[in-house]
Design an enzyme around this catalytic site. Structure first.
Site, short mmCIF file in Angstrom:
data_model
loop_
_atom_site.label_atom_id
_atom_site.label_comp_id
_atom_site.label_asym_id
_atom_site.label_seq_id
_atom_site.Cartn_x
_atom_site.Cartn_y
_atom_site.Cartn_z
N GLU A 1 20.03 8.19 3.17
CA GLU A 1 21.29 8.31 2.43
C GLU A 1 21.07 8.17 0.93
O GLU A 1 21.81 8.72 0.13
CB GLU A 1 22.30 7.25 2.90
CG GLU A 1 23.38 7.82 3.79
CD GLU A 1 24.47 6.84 4.18
OE1 GLU A 1 24.58 5.75 3.61
OE2 GLU A 1 25.24 7.19 5.08
N HIS B 1 2.12 6.83 22.66
CA HIS B 1 2.15 7.63 23.89
C HIS B 1 3.31 8.62 23.87
O HIS B 1 3.71 9.13 24.91
CB HIS B 1 2.22 6.71 25.11
CG HIS B 1 1.04 5.78 25.16
ND1 HIS B 1 -0.12 6.07 25.83
CD2 HIS B 1 0.83 4.57 24.55
CE1 HIS B 1 -0.99 5.08 25.66
NE2 HIS B 1 -0.44 4.16 24.88
N LYS C 1 33.70 13.43 6.74
CA LYS C 1 34.80 12.47 6.90
C LYS C 1 36.14 13.17 6.66
O LYS C 1 37.11 12.92 7.37
CB LYS C 1 34.67 11.36 5.86
CG LYS C 1 33.74 10.23 6.22
CD LYS C 1 33.90 9.12 5.19
CE LYS C 1 32.77 8.11 5.27
NZ LYS C 1 32.78 7.14 4.18
O1 PA5 Z 1 25.60 2.85 2.74
C1 PA5 Z 1 26.77 3.18 2.80
O2 PA5 Z 1 27.54 3.08 1.81
C2 PA5 Z 1 27.38 3.72 4.08
O3 PA5 Z 1 26.44 3.88 5.07
C3 PA5 Z 1 28.47 2.79 4.58
O4 PA5 Z 1 27.91 1.54 4.87
C4 PA5 Z 1 29.15 3.33 5.82
O5 PA5 Z 1 29.59 4.64 5.61
C5 PA5 Z 1 30.32 2.47 6.18
O6 PA5 Z 1 31.22 2.38 5.10
P1 PA5 Z 1 32.27 1.22 4.96
O7 PA5 Z 1 31.54 -0.06 4.76
O8 PA5 Z 1 33.09 1.59 3.78
O9 PA5 Z 1 33.07 1.20 6.22
#
Ligand code: PA5
Length: 466
Positions: free
Chosen positions: A290, A319, A432
């Protein structure tokens, strides 16, 4: 230094000029490192990178420990409702430091609650976990920085009704909301309806939030010594907060991975040789993917860049995946995580009736897993395959804390090398928005129309059998 990075097998001398990194390339990046370090320092001074300083936030630690004690006294089960950065760090550290906790009976758990981290909205998986918990004895941590994440919101709605049906009006006492200090629906609810709550410090994004109540509260509830975890990170930070590329393991590993990527090694495999560290790879996978997988560079130019993280577990995946790493395309760097020692070891006894097994007698499982890691590294190197080894003295709160900080700083620095913003995730937003639209959220009519027009443009190709 409690953690070492052996990068011998990433270098040209070991694996040849096509995949191997050259000393000159590292020397060139040394200069850039000083400039990047200064930019990181400036952002830290401006309060824009608060994750660095979380391990020293004493007020937060006291607040977490107080709340954890209340939860331990009141409940037998603790369930985290959250996804991505709100879930993966907790799972990683829980398995590293409390391996097998939920399988133990209450006495073996020293009366501490069981912990379930439910990140998905698969109704089968979610229902099975609810069935395992007595509502009267269960506390739910609803964790969402934004407070709007559809999966977490939906889980909360299901659980609220489930609890209300079972315990009536007192259901609010079974929740702790962990969210932004000021904004979002969860914060509003906490303020208005009197739920207990904790704040995720402003400026700390989900995947950098393991050292906030997001990770610390559930971990403290199940008996992890969070002070030791944070001390491990804090003490290790001295190795990570200077601008000498050769001796800063976070910067060095980021630079090596970056140079390998430039040579076509675009897949980074993380392969701990420890069951307890298996879920660390899941946490790292999110952090690396990410943070670095981006369409645009910081100057707005089209880049479509980013290494692909892959998880593997030693020896299990010797394996399953290692055949590919050994002989498939030259597109991977394998990072092993190896341990000097295990908490327990099991000797391999002799068995006179079977002479073929006699070579193992006198050794131990701990020795075997260590030897297998070295053997795999040597075989990869012999085949010209890039690999490096992060070595820990053992799995303790201190070493895990240090490792978590190492990977966070490495990811931040890699973001600067790839010239992308490692702290945002615009690509996740697109999906989203379509989800909101398809679930009928108000204000998303245009997205519904866009979704339908995409579908209409495509000729449907579905093969149904049976
Ligand atoms: O690293 C990030 O920002 C994302 O992976 C969030 O943790 C994830 O989308 C969840 O978001 P939130 O904490 O707003 O529910």
């Amino acid at each position: 230094m409690p953690i070492s990075l052996d990068y011998t097998n990433m270098m040209k001398d070991a694996i040849g000029p096509d995949s191997g990194v050259q000393d000159e390339e590292l020397a060139e990046l040394s200069v850039q490192t000083k400039a990047i370090h200064q930019r990181i320092q400036n952002r830290r001074d401006a309060g824009e990178l608060p994750f660095f300083d979380l391990p020293n936030d004493q007020a937060m630690i006291t607040e977490v420990l107080t709340l954890a004690k209340e939860i331990q006294e009141q409940f037998d089960n603790l369930v985290v409702l959250g996804i991505g950065g709100s879930a993966l760090g907790t799972t990683a550290v829980f398995n590293a430091l409390c391996y097998g906790h939920n399988l133990k009976d209450k006495e073996q758990r020293r009366g501490l609650p069981r912990l379930f981290v439910l990140d998905n909205v698969d109704p089968d998986g979610f229902s099975v976990h609810l069935d395992l918990c007595d509502p009267a004895q269960t506390c739910f941590l609803v964790i969402s920085k934004s407070g709007t994440t559809v999966e977490t919101t939906s889980q909360f709605l299901v659980v609220r009704r489930w609890l209300e049906d079972a315990v009536g009006d007192t259901y609010r006492k079974h929740f702790v909301l962990i969210t932004d200090p000021k904004n979002g629906v969860l914060r509003e609810l906490a303020d208005r309806e009197g739920y207990r709550s904790c704040s995720i410090p402003a400026g700390v994004g989900g995947r950098f939030s393991i050292f906030t109540p997001v990770g610390l509260l559930p971990l403290a509830c199940v008996g992890v010594d969070i002070r030791q975890l944070l001390n491990g990170a804090s003490e290790f930070s001295e190795y990570l907060c200077h601008d000498d590329l050769k001796t800063n393991p976070a910067y060095l590993n980021a630079a090596l991975q970056y140079l390998a990527y430039q040579k076509g090694l675009t897949i980074s495999v993380l392969m701990p040789y420890s069951d307890r560290l298996r879920d660390l790879s899941d946490w790292f996978r999110q952090l690396w993917a990410e943070s670095l997988g981006k369409k645009f560079g910081t100057d707005g130019s089209l880049r479509n860049v980013g290494p692909t993280p892959v998880n593997a577990l030693g020896t299990t995946d010797q394996h399953s995946q290692v055949q590919l790493y050994m002989e498939g395309p030259f597109d991977k760097v394998v990072t092993f995580v190896a341990l000097d020692s295990f908490d327990r070891d099991l000797p391999l006894p002799s068995y006179e009736a079977s002479p073929q097994m006699s070579y193992l007698a006198g050794h131990s499982l701990g020795e075997l897993i260590g030897v297998e890691q070295q053997a795999t590294a040597a075989a990869l190197t012999r085949n010209g395959r890039s690999n490096c080894t992060i070595r820990l003295p053992g799995v303790t709160p201190e070493t895990v804390g240090a490792l978590l900080l190492l990977f966070q700083v490495q990811t931040l620095f890699a973001g600067y090398l790839f010239d992308v913003d490692p702290l945002d995730q615009p690509g996740v937003e697109e999906g989203k928005l379509f989800t909101y639209a398809l679930m009928g959220r108000q204000g998303y009519d245009e997205k519904v129309a866009e979704f339908k027009s995409i579908q209409a443009r495509l000729e449907s190709r579905i093969l149904s059998s049976g």
